[in-house]
Design a protein around this motif. Sequence first.
Motif, PDB file in Angstrom:
ATOM      1  N   ASP A 119     -15.530  13.188  17.342  1.00 49.46           N
ATOM      2  CA  ASP A 119     -15.743  13.954  18.581  1.00 49.46           C
ATOM      3  C   ASP A 119     -16.748  13.233  19.478  1.00 49.46           C
ATOM      4  O   ASP A 119     -17.547  12.409  19.009  1.00 49.46           O
ATOM      5  N   LYS A 120     -16.671  13.556  20.770  1.00 47.72           N
ATOM      6  CA  LYS A 120     -17.474  12.836  21.773  1.00 47.72           C
ATOM      7  C   LYS A 120     -18.966  12.927  21.487  1.00 47.72           C
ATOM      8  O   LYS A 120     -19.695  11.946  21.623  1.00 47.72           O
ATOM      9  N   GLN A 121     -19.386  14.121  21.024  1.00 51.28           N
ATOM     10  CA  GLN A 121     -20.836  14.291  20.788  1.00 51.28           C
ATOM     11  C   GLN A 121     -21.321  13.282  19.748  1.00 51.28           C
ATOM     12  O   GLN A 121     -22.364  12.666  19.911  1.00 51.28           O
ATOM     13  N   GLN A 122     -20.499  13.103  18.685  1.00 52.15           N
ATOM     14  CA  GLN A 122     -20.902  12.164  17.629  1.00 52.15           C
ATOM     15  C   GLN A 122     -20.900  10.736  18.186  1.00 52.15           C
ATOM     16  O   GLN A 122     -21.787   9.935  17.900  1.00 52.15           O
ATOM     17  N   THR A 123     -19.875  10.434  19.021  1.00 50.62           N
ATOM     18  CA  THR A 123     -19.821   9.096  19.648  1.00 50.62           C
ATOM     19  C   THR A 123     -21.076   8.872  20.468  1.00 50.62           C
ATOM     20  O   THR A 123     -21.735   7.832  20.358  1.00 50.62           O
ATOM     21  N   TYR A 124     -21.446   9.873  21.276  1.00 51.00           N
ATOM     22  CA  TYR A 124     -22.655   9.743  22.116  1.00 51.00           C
ATOM     23  C   TYR A 124     -23.897   9.540  21.254  1.00 51.00           C
ATOM     24  O   TYR A 124     -24.767   8.730  21.575  1.00 51.00           O
ATOM     25  N   LEU A 125     -23.943  10.226  20.111  1.00 54.45           N
ATOM     26  CA  LEU A 125     -25.102  10.082  19.203  1.00 54.45           C
ATOM     27  C   LEU A 125     -25.141   8.651  18.670  1.00 54.45           C
ATOM     28  O   LEU A 125     -26.181   7.984  18.703  1.00 54.45           O
ATOM     29  N   ASN A 126     -23.974   8.145  18.253  1.00 48.05           N
ATOM     30  CA  ASN A 126     -23.904   6.769  17.729  1.00 48.05           C
ATOM     31  C   ASN A 126     -24.354   5.763  18.792  1.00 48.05           C
ATOM     32  O   ASN A 126     -25.015   4.773  18.483  1.00 48.05           O
ATOM     33  N   ILE A 127     -23.990   6.037  20.047  1.00 49.72           N
ATOM     34  CA  ILE A 127     -24.359   5.107  21.134  1.00 49.72           C
ATOM     35  C   ILE A 127     -25.874   5.152  21.349  1.00 49.72           C
ATOM     36  O   ILE A 127     -26.530   4.109  21.378  1.00 49.72           O
ATOM     37  N   SER A 128     -26.421   6.364  21.476  1.00 47.33           N
ATOM     38  CA  SER A 128     -27.859   6.428  21.817  1.00 47.33           C
ATOM     39  C   SER A 128     -28.722   5.900  20.675  1.00 47.33           C
ATOM     40  O   SER A 128     -29.810   5.401  20.912  1.00 47.33           O
ATOM     41  N   LYS A 129     -28.166   5.936  19.422  1.00 45.57           N
ATOM     42  CA  LYS A 129     -28.926   5.345  18.312  1.00 45.57           C
ATOM     43  C   LYS A 129     -28.564   3.866  18.114  1.00 45.57           C
ATOM     44  O   LYS A 129     -29.175   3.167  17.319  1.00 45.57           O
ATOM     45  N   CYS A 130     -27.502   3.435  18.855  1.00 50.72           N
ATOM     46  CA  CYS A 130     -26.971   2.074  18.690  1.00 50.72           C
ATOM     47  C   CYS A 130     -26.735   1.779  17.221  1.00 50.72           C
ATOM     48  O   CYS A 130     -27.161   0.764  16.683  1.00 50.72           O
ATOM     49  N   SER A 131     -26.073   2.751  16.546  1.00 49.27           N
ATOM     50  CA  SER A 131     -25.795   2.524  15.120  1.00 49.27           C
ATOM     51  C   SER A 131     -24.550   1.653  15.029  1.00 49.27           C
ATOM     52  O   SER A 131     -23.432   2.096  15.256  1.00 49.27           O
ATOM     53  N   LEU A 132     -24.799   0.377  14.746  1.00 49.52           N
ATOM     54  CA  LEU A 132     -23.763  -0.660  14.853  1.00 49.52           C
ATOM     55  C   LEU A 132     -23.560  -1.326  13.500  1.00 49.52           C
ATOM     56  O   LEU A 132     -24.532  -1.677  12.831  1.00 49.52           O
TER      57      LEU A 132
END
Length: 325
Positions: free
Chosen positions: A235-248
């Motif tokens: 879901d978008k919220q999880q995607t946004y969380l991954n982006i703001s944490k830059c979990s790569l």
Amino acid sequence: RFAISSDGLLQIEESVLASFIQKASVLGVYDVDKTPLGRGKYATVCRAVHKKTGTSYAAKFMKKRRRNQDQMKEIIHEIAVLTECKMTNKVIRLHEVYESPTEVVLILELAAGGELQHILDGEQCLGEDEARKAMKQILEGVAYLHHKNIAHLDLKPQNLLLSTADCCDEIKLCDFGISKVLEPGVTIREILGTADYVAPEVLNYEPISLSTDIWSIGVLTYVILSGFSPFGADDKQQTYLNISKCSLSFEAEHFKDVSSAAIDFIKSTLIIDPRKRPTVYDLLNHPWISLKINILPSLSPLKPSTQQSSKSTPISQRKSLSCIR
Ligand SMILES: Cc1cnc(Nc2ccc(CC#N)cc2)nc1Nc1cc(C2CC2)[nH]n1
């Protein structure tokens, strides 16, 4: 040439704009396909054949009013950006503009090969040579925009068009619907862009900059080399969380055939602080892109004494091992 509004939109004077707009009706001059090629957020794009010349174009139908709001400023901005980019072949060319009471129609260059996204559907990805060739052209297109202080702000495989299907020899940027002119000292913060490709500063409602495009370039490179989205989630919220944490992460099974230079290229762009990201010019000089491959120095029998300087074969002239891995 064009005035810039406080929210980063290019403006064209009414009289100048009138000189852009054809008097006739688009349907009188072009045969427009019923089935659209694709739909942007607020536009429909159809193939259109010029009746007299038989030349094919892409007609982009844009509503003048969307959700009861006037969109002429945004439409004029897109026309102005396309006009500013008419000298580069890395951006889809604007040919003509038509107007009806409810729509403005942009007659644009047709990229018959369609969206780069089409190649990636079904989890396909590009071989590293094809990916490098694609990224080099995309960087050249973005460099042209950034040189004019224009940020695209929606770089993604759907907005990268191929002149020929399934071939990355000619890639062009399109869709400047949410692009902005970023004047020094003018702060613009707007939530825009497409979830998987949007940079952390956009999510945090911090000022956007040309570096916002650099983040999207990093996501794009990750996607075309692996077929997977680095921050994608259910879901978008999880995607946004991954982006703001830059979990790569670079999963071995997805990156086993990918060089460390390519991975370094991606890592250099996916940095939370926009000021720490490379410029598009830095990326054009990154070893992965400007790769000078020294083919085994050929020992020329004619000149036994000196080692012939091994001219590196330009990437574009090397037969790519496989277009689609
Ligand atoms: C064969 C084709 C297939 N699919 C799309 N999809 C598409 C992509 C982006 C946008 C969003 C926009 N703009 C609209 C449709 N465009 C194509 N050729 C185009 C499309 C164009 C111009 C950019 C429209 N030239 N050649």
